[in-house]
Design an enzyme around this catalytic site. Structure first.
Site, PDB file in Angstrom:
ATOM      1  N   LEU A 181       0.853  -1.205   0.000  1.00  0.00           N
ATOM      2  CA  LEU A 181       0.000   0.000   0.000  1.00  0.00           C
ATOM      3  C   LEU A 181       0.884   1.250   0.000  1.00  0.00           C
ATOM      4  CD1 LEU A 181      -3.120   0.802   0.249  1.00  0.00           C
ATOM      5  CD2 LEU A 181      -2.553   1.342   2.615  1.00  0.00           C
ATOM      6  N   GLY A 182       1.295   1.657  -1.187  1.00  0.00           N
ATOM      7  CA  GLY A 182       2.021   2.928  -1.348  1.00  0.00           C
ATOM      8  C   GLY A 182       1.064   3.931  -1.961  1.00  0.00           C
ATOM      9  N   ARG A 183       1.645   4.873  -2.708  1.00  0.00           N
ATOM     10  CA  ARG A 183       0.805   5.929  -3.291  1.00  0.00           C
ATOM     11  C   ARG A 183      -0.133   5.373  -4.355  1.00  0.00           C
ATOM     12  NH1 ARG A 183       6.199   9.478  -3.741  1.00  0.00           N
ATOM     13  NH2 ARG A 183       6.902   7.370  -4.156  1.00  0.00           N
ATOM     14  N   ARG A 206       5.524  -4.088   4.577  1.00  0.00           N
ATOM     15  CA  ARG A 206       6.529  -4.506   5.566  1.00  0.00           C
ATOM     16  C   ARG A 206       6.271  -3.809   6.905  1.00  0.00           C
ATOM     17  NH1 ARG A 206      12.117  -3.960   2.679  1.00  0.00           N
ATOM     18  NH2 ARG A 206      10.905  -2.201   1.954  1.00  0.00           N
ATOM     19  N   ARG A 249       4.878  -6.102 -10.844  1.00  0.00           N
ATOM     20  CA  ARG A 249       5.875  -6.735 -11.697  1.00  0.00           C
ATOM     21  C   ARG A 249       5.568  -8.229 -11.744  1.00  0.00           C
ATOM     22  NH1 ARG A 249       6.720  -2.507 -13.483  1.00  0.00           N
ATOM     23  NH2 ARG A 249       8.628  -1.275 -13.515  1.00  0.00           N
ATOM     24  N   GLU A 287       8.353 -10.192 -20.139  1.00  0.00           N
ATOM     25  CA  GLU A 287       7.644  -9.341 -21.112  1.00  0.00           C
ATOM     26  C   GLU A 287       8.551  -9.009 -22.292  1.00  0.00           C
ATOM     27  OE1 GLU A 287       6.303  -5.947 -18.927  1.00  0.00           O
ATOM     28  OE2 GLU A 287       5.141  -7.162 -17.545  1.00  0.00           O
ATOM     29  N   HIS A 329       0.859  -4.887 -20.194  1.00  0.00           N
ATOM     30  CA  HIS A 329       1.567  -3.873 -19.385  1.00  0.00           C
ATOM     31  C   HIS A 329       1.180  -2.450 -19.820  1.00  0.00           C
ATOM     32  CE1 HIS A 329       5.436  -3.024 -16.895  1.00  0.00           C
ATOM     33  NE2 HIS A 329       4.561  -2.041 -16.745  1.00  0.00           N
TER      34      HIS A 329
END
Ligand code: 8YV
Length: 312
Positions: free
Chosen positions: A152-154, A175, A231, A260, A278
């Site tokens: 859960l980042g931006r 984490r 990723r 990819e 992607h």
């Protein structure tokens, strides 16, 4: 004198055109003899504009002893060895934030298409089956389901907002616990157990490699869905394929893959997977904003000023 920089791949055309006008550009990706190519330019290359997947590691850095900066097109820098850059005092920049909204739009589209099987239902129509075989089978709603965000980042926060607008509730694992209103799970397995849909938004690289494997998918279970906007390396791809084939999970929505643009063809025949090539950040507006930030970092650096978005 224009500073000399290397392009590691073919990338966003307008960005590369601007860079070619302002810098002396060397296209490493066009060379079949990369070592010779680098040796011939080793005395003058001061920057790398990295595009795509070519690894930017210590060996490449050592081949360019005058290298000062690696400016990446993209927020993810997993193809750049950051420890190697740090050890050589080489600056690394990326393009955060400007892509959050578009990537979150794509993530919501992945959830919606995976649960509602909209691409498959369109195929049903296009194949003439609506009038023949009848309506497309019922699917499952987003509303009332739990979305577990792994990382859960931006971008994750932007996905959470969108999912809540569709009636989903949010939980997450990082984490470290964050100061956010969503329940925290201490590990990916617990998050998967508590979620209907697991959305992978972690960075790539060694630390997260195959974080989502059999244990996490077992915890998600036959009613659970996994989506990946991060990723390909974060999911154990052969295991996921097997789980989809054997219906040990309900479905997957994937924007990213391990190798990819090569996608294992076994995925193509699955009715319970939605596959995007992607396209997370792939809009005209966002790609321009990413390129502008990459260019700005290079301009600032070569003007002797601090860069805007430094990773190391
Ligand atoms: C781009 C991305 O597809 O920013 C990233 O990390 O994966 C995407 O926005 C990629 O960087 C373009 O090559």
């Amino acid at each position: 004198m224009k500073p000399d920089i290397v392009f590691t791949g073919k990338g966003h055309a307008a960005t590369q055109a601007t860079l070619e006008a302002e810098f002396t550009v060397h296209k490493l990706f066009e060379s079949n003899e990369k070592e010779k190519f680098l040796r011939e330019r080793a005395d003058r290359v001061r920057g790398i504009a990295s595009f795509g997947h070519l690894p930017v590691n210590g060996a490449l850095m050592d081949a360019l002893p005058k290298l000062e900066i690696i400016a990446n097109f993209g927020v993810g820098v997993d193809q750049i060895n950051l420890d190697d850059a740090k050890a050589r005092k080489i600056i690394v920049t990326n393009t955060p934030d400007v892509l959050n909204e578009c990537v979150a739009d794509t993530a919501l589209a992945l959830i919606m298409n995976t649960l509602r099987k909209l691409p498959q239902s369109e195929q049903h129509l296009r194949a003439g089956k609506w009038a023949g075989a009848g309506p497309y089978p019922l699917t499952t709603a987003l509303g009332g389901k739990v979305l577990g965000i792994l990382g859960l980042g931006r971008i994750g926060e932007a996905i959470a907002k969108r999912a809540m607008a569709c009636g989903m509730t949010i939980r997450y694992h990082n984490r470290n616990k964050k100061n956010v209103p969503y329940p925290y799970d201490p590990d990916p397995v617990t998050l998967a157990k508590n979620s209907d849909v697991l959305m992978v938004v972690t960075p790539g690289g060694a630390e997260t490699a195959k974080l989502v494997g059999a244990r996490v998918l077992d915890a998600l279970g036959p009613q659970g869905y996994v989506c990946n906007i991060a990723r390909g390396s974060v999911i154990d791809e052969p295991v996921l394929l097997k789980y989809l084939q054997e219906k040990k999970i309900a479905g997957a929505g994937l924007d990213v893959f391990v190798d990819e643009p090569r996608v294992p063809p076994e995925f193509f025949t699955l009715d319970n997977a939605v596959l995007f090539p992607h396209v997370g950040s792939a809009t005209v507006e966002t790609r321009k904003a990413m390129g502008d930030l990459q260019i700005e970092n290079l301009r600032l650096h070569f003007a002797g000023k601090p860069v805007r978005t430094r990773v190391v």
